[in-house]
Design a protein around this motif. Sequence first.
Motif, PDB file in Angstrom:
ATOM      1  N   THR A   1       0.825  -1.209   0.000  1.00 13.33           N
ATOM      2  CA  THR A   1       0.000   0.000   0.000  1.00 13.33           C
ATOM      3  C   THR A   1       0.863   1.265   0.000  1.00 13.33           C
ATOM      4  O   THR A   1       0.390   2.335  -0.369  1.00 13.33           O
ATOM      5  CB  THR A   1      -0.958   0.045   1.212  1.00 13.33           C
ATOM      6  N   ALA A   2       2.131   1.127   0.385  1.00 14.46           N
ATOM      7  CA  ALA A   2       3.054   2.265   0.298  1.00 14.46           C
ATOM      8  C   ALA A   2       3.599   2.400  -1.122  1.00 14.46           C
ATOM      9  O   ALA A   2       4.381   3.302  -1.401  1.00 14.46           O
ATOM     10  CB  ALA A   2       4.198   2.082   1.291  1.00 14.46           C
ATOM     11  N   GLY A   3       3.213   1.476  -1.980  1.00 15.23           N
ATOM     12  CA  GLY A   3       3.631   1.553  -3.380  1.00 15.23           C
ATOM     13  C   GLY A   3       4.963   0.886  -3.668  1.00 15.23           C
ATOM     14  O   GLY A   3       5.514   1.028  -4.769  1.00 15.23           O
ATOM     15  N   ALA A   4       5.500   0.149  -2.705  1.00 13.73           N
ATOM     16  CA  ALA A   4       6.797  -0.493  -2.911  1.00 13.73           C
ATOM     17  C   ALA A   4       6.668  -1.718  -3.816  1.00 13.73           C
ATOM     18  O   ALA A   4       5.692  -2.466  -3.724  1.00 13.73           O
ATOM     19  CB  ALA A   4       7.370  -0.923  -1.558  1.00 13.73           C
ATOM     20  N   ALA A   5       7.652  -1.891  -4.712  1.00 15.62           N
ATOM     21  CA  ALA A   5       7.759  -3.149  -5.453  1.00 15.62           C
ATOM     22  C   ALA A   5       8.124  -4.218  -4.428  1.00 15.62           C
ATOM     23  O   ALA A   5       9.137  -4.101  -3.737  1.00 15.62           O
ATOM     24  CB  ALA A   5       8.835  -3.037  -6.530  1.00 15.62           C
ATOM     25  N   THR A   6       7.297  -5.234  -4.312  1.00  8.45           N
ATOM     26  CA  THR A   6       7.414  -6.153  -3.174  1.00  8.45           C
ATOM     27  C   THR A   6       7.576  -7.602  -3.624  1.00  8.45           C
ATOM     28  O   THR A   6       6.851  -8.078  -4.496  1.00  8.45           O
ATOM     29  CB  THR A   6       6.154  -6.042  -2.279  1.00  8.45           C
ATOM     30  N   LEU A   7       8.543  -8.266  -3.010  1.00 13.43           N
ATOM     31  CA  LEU A   7       8.700  -9.703  -3.204  1.00 13.43           C
ATOM     32  C   LEU A   7       8.535 -10.380  -1.849  1.00 13.43           C
ATOM     33  O   LEU A   7       9.086  -9.906  -0.851  1.00 13.43           O
ATOM     34  CB  LEU A   7      10.089 -10.028  -3.764  1.00 13.43           C
ATOM     35  N   VAL A   8       7.784 -11.459  -1.827  1.00 16.08           N
ATOM     36  CA  VAL A   8       7.646 -12.241  -0.598  1.00 16.08           C
ATOM     37  C   VAL A   8       8.492 -13.499  -0.765  1.00 16.08           C
ATOM     38  O   VAL A   8       8.219 -14.331  -1.634  1.00 16.08           O
ATOM     39  CB  VAL A   8       6.173 -12.609  -0.325  1.00 16.08           C
ATOM     40  N   LYS A   9       9.534 -13.584   0.038  1.00 16.77           N
ATOM     41  CA  LYS A   9      10.459 -14.720  -0.051  1.00 16.77           C
ATOM     42  C   LYS A   9       9.956 -15.852   0.838  1.00 16.77           C
ATOM     43  O   LYS A   9       9.724 -15.657   2.038  1.00 16.77           O
ATOM     44  CB  LYS A   9      11.858 -14.282   0.382  1.00 16.77           C
ATOM     45  N   LEU A  10       9.807 -17.020   0.224  1.00 18.75           N
ATOM     46  CA  LEU A  10       9.141 -18.126   0.913  1.00 18.75           C
ATOM     47  C   LEU A  10      10.034 -19.360   1.036  1.00 18.75           C
ATOM     48  O   LEU A  10       9.544 -20.455   1.334  1.00 18.75           O
ATOM     49  CB  LEU A  10       7.848 -18.484   0.163  1.00 18.75           C
ATOM     50  N   ALA A  11      11.336 -19.160   0.840  1.00 16.54           N
ATOM     51  CA  ALA A  11      12.258 -20.311   0.855  1.00 16.54           C
ATOM     52  C   ALA A  11      12.213 -21.060   2.176  1.00 16.54           C
ATOM     53  O   ALA A  11      12.364 -22.281   2.212  1.00 16.54           O
ATOM     54  CB  ALA A  11      13.682 -19.838   0.566  1.00 16.54           C
ATOM     55  N   GLY A  12      12.003 -20.345   3.262  1.00 13.92           N
ATOM     56  CA  GLY A  12      12.063 -20.985   4.577  1.00 13.92           C
ATOM     57  C   GLY A  12      10.713 -21.373   5.141  1.00 13.92           C
ATOM     58  O   GLY A  12      10.612 -21.749   6.311  1.00 13.92           O
ATOM     59  N   VAL A  13       9.672 -21.293   4.327  1.00 13.87           N
ATOM     60  CA  VAL A  13       8.331 -21.629   4.821  1.00 13.87           C
ATOM     61  C   VAL A  13       8.126 -23.144   4.738  1.00 13.87           C
ATOM     62  O   VAL A  13       8.196 -23.733   3.664  1.00 13.87           O
ATOM     63  CB  VAL A  13       7.239 -20.877   4.031  1.00 13.87           C
ATOM     64  N   THR A  14       7.897 -23.759   5.888  1.00 14.73           N
ATOM     65  CA  THR A  14       7.767 -25.217   5.944  1.00 14.73           C
ATOM     66  C   THR A  14       6.318 -25.680   5.862  1.00 14.73           C
ATOM     67  O   THR A  14       6.048 -26.862   5.645  1.00 14.73           O
ATOM     68  CB  THR A  14       8.371 -25.751   7.256  1.00 14.73           C
ATOM     69  N   TYR A  15       5.389 -24.749   6.063  1.00 16.99           N
ATOM     70  CA  TYR A  15       3.967 -25.111   6.004  1.00 16.99           C
ATOM     71  C   TYR A  15       3.169 -23.849   5.728  1.00 16.99           C
ATOM     72  O   TYR A  15       3.450 -22.788   6.276  1.00 16.99           O
ATOM     73  CB  TYR A  15       3.503 -25.728   7.334  1.00 16.99           C
ATOM     74  N   ILE A  16       2.187 -23.973   4.862  1.00 20.71           N
ATOM     75  CA  ILE A  16       1.276 -22.842   4.635  1.00 20.71           C
ATOM     76  C   ILE A  16      -0.126 -23.405   4.451  1.00 20.71           C
ATOM     77  O   ILE A  16      -0.300 -24.494   3.876  1.00 20.71           O
ATOM     78  CB  ILE A  16       1.717 -21.995   3.421  1.00 20.71           C
ATOM     79  N   ASP A  17      -1.115 -22.688   4.964  1.00 25.02           N
ATOM     80  CA  ASP A  17      -2.496 -23.136   4.771  1.00 25.02           C
ATOM     81  C   ASP A  17      -3.273 -22.076   3.992  1.00 25.02           C
ATOM     82  O   ASP A  17      -2.693 -21.094   3.494  1.00 25.02           O
ATOM     83  CB  ASP A  17      -3.157 -23.495   6.116  1.00 25.02           C
ATOM     84  N   SER A  18      -4.564 -22.247   3.885  1.00 25.29           N
ATOM     85  CA  SER A  18      -5.365 -21.319   3.077  1.00 25.29           C
ATOM     86  C   SER A  18      -5.327 -19.899   3.638  1.00 25.29           C
ATOM     87  O   SER A  18      -5.458 -18.932   2.885  1.00 25.29           O
ATOM     88  CB  SER A  18      -6.811 -21.814   2.991  1.00 25.29           C
ATOM     89  N   SER A  19      -5.118 -19.756   4.943  1.00 24.40           N
ATOM     90  CA  SER A  19      -5.034 -18.420   5.546  1.00 24.40           C
ATOM     91  C   SER A  19      -3.788 -17.693   5.055  1.00 24.40           C
ATOM     92  O   SER A  19      -3.830 -16.488   4.769  1.00 24.40           O
ATOM     93  CB  SER A  19      -4.978 -18.515   7.072  1.00 24.40           C
ATOM     94  N   GLY A  20      -2.679 -18.418   4.969  1.00 20.37           N
ATOM     95  CA  GLY A  20      -1.444 -17.827   4.465  1.00 20.37           C
ATOM     96  C   GLY A  20      -1.544 -17.509   2.983  1.00 20.37           C
ATOM     97  O   GLY A  20      -1.081 -16.462   2.520  1.00 20.37           O
ATOM     98  N   ILE A  21      -2.160 -18.421   2.243  1.00 22.03           N
ATOM     99  CA  ILE A  21      -2.360 -18.187   0.808  1.00 22.03           C
ATOM    100  C   ILE A  21      -3.212 -16.930   0.596  1.00 22.03           C
ATOM    101  O   ILE A  21      -2.957 -16.131  -0.313  1.00 22.03           O
ATOM    102  CB  ILE A  21      -3.033 -19.407   0.143  1.00 22.03           C
ATOM    103  N   ALA A  22      -4.212 -16.753   1.450  1.00 19.04           N
ATOM    104  CA  ALA A  22      -5.091 -15.576   1.324  1.00 19.04           C
ATOM    105  C   ALA A  22      -4.291 -14.280   1.478  1.00 19.04           C
ATOM    106  O   ALA A  22      -4.572 -13.283   0.803  1.00 19.04           O
ATOM    107  CB  ALA A  22      -6.205 -15.649   2.366  1.00 19.04           C
TER     108      ALA A  22
END
Lengths: 151, 108
Positions: free
Chosen positions: B37-58
Amino acid sequence: MTQPLLLDLRFKADPAWLGTVRERVRSTAMGLVHDARWVADVVLAVNEACVNVIQHAYQGNATGEIVLRMKQAGVFLEIALLDFAPPVAIEEIQPRALEDIRPGGLGTHFIRTLMDRCEYANLAGGTGNLLRMQKRLCAPPTSTLVGNTGN
Amino acid sequence: MQHETTQQDGFVVVSLSGEVDLSAAPEVRRLILEQVTAGAATLVKLAGVTYIDSSGIACLVEGHQAAKRKGSRFGLLQISEPVLSVLALARLDKVFALYNAVPGPAGG
């Protein structure tokens, strides 16, 4: 003959419990089938079912209780998830269309895709809901879930 | 869930690790939307994510949509196998811009 429960867990409808629940489900499922993908499917389905109860049945009231039971039923792993919230409208439990890209609405899709059977019921007495899910033991994988699924 | 926010080549990189579930989702949502929302070009790095559910996907979908409205770049960096599996299950693996490394400088 009734099969013994492999897991009988009662916990608060608090998101902080989810990690513990996943760990218990993972270790129980691993005791039945040594297949990381099959186990990951079960863990995600149960997680999503709990998320639905927390968000929709209890509507964020973390004092509500959830009961999770797992047992082997013939060639299936059978999972029952009970809550004691007001009855939900079962006909409204539908996944969103996947082409409708928006946050939320994926949990039911995950459950239906990952499990072989699932059915919802309102408990008698006007309070509480039951989700019963089954997944065939050693079935061909239904998803691409692989690898480390937690910790 | 652990997180770190850094800058690289004009991108803000929000790095997540551990389990991204309903208990972590409010924080993940805040971290992502704060940048987008601040207008930054944003990357979400997920290399270390061991589990994600629908809440995280949302949270990821919400970031993607907010960036679209803002006209800024948004993508997922170094996705772990567990995350990719769940994205594929949701048929979202073709929706996000996926990167193995930080792409060329984000120029406006």
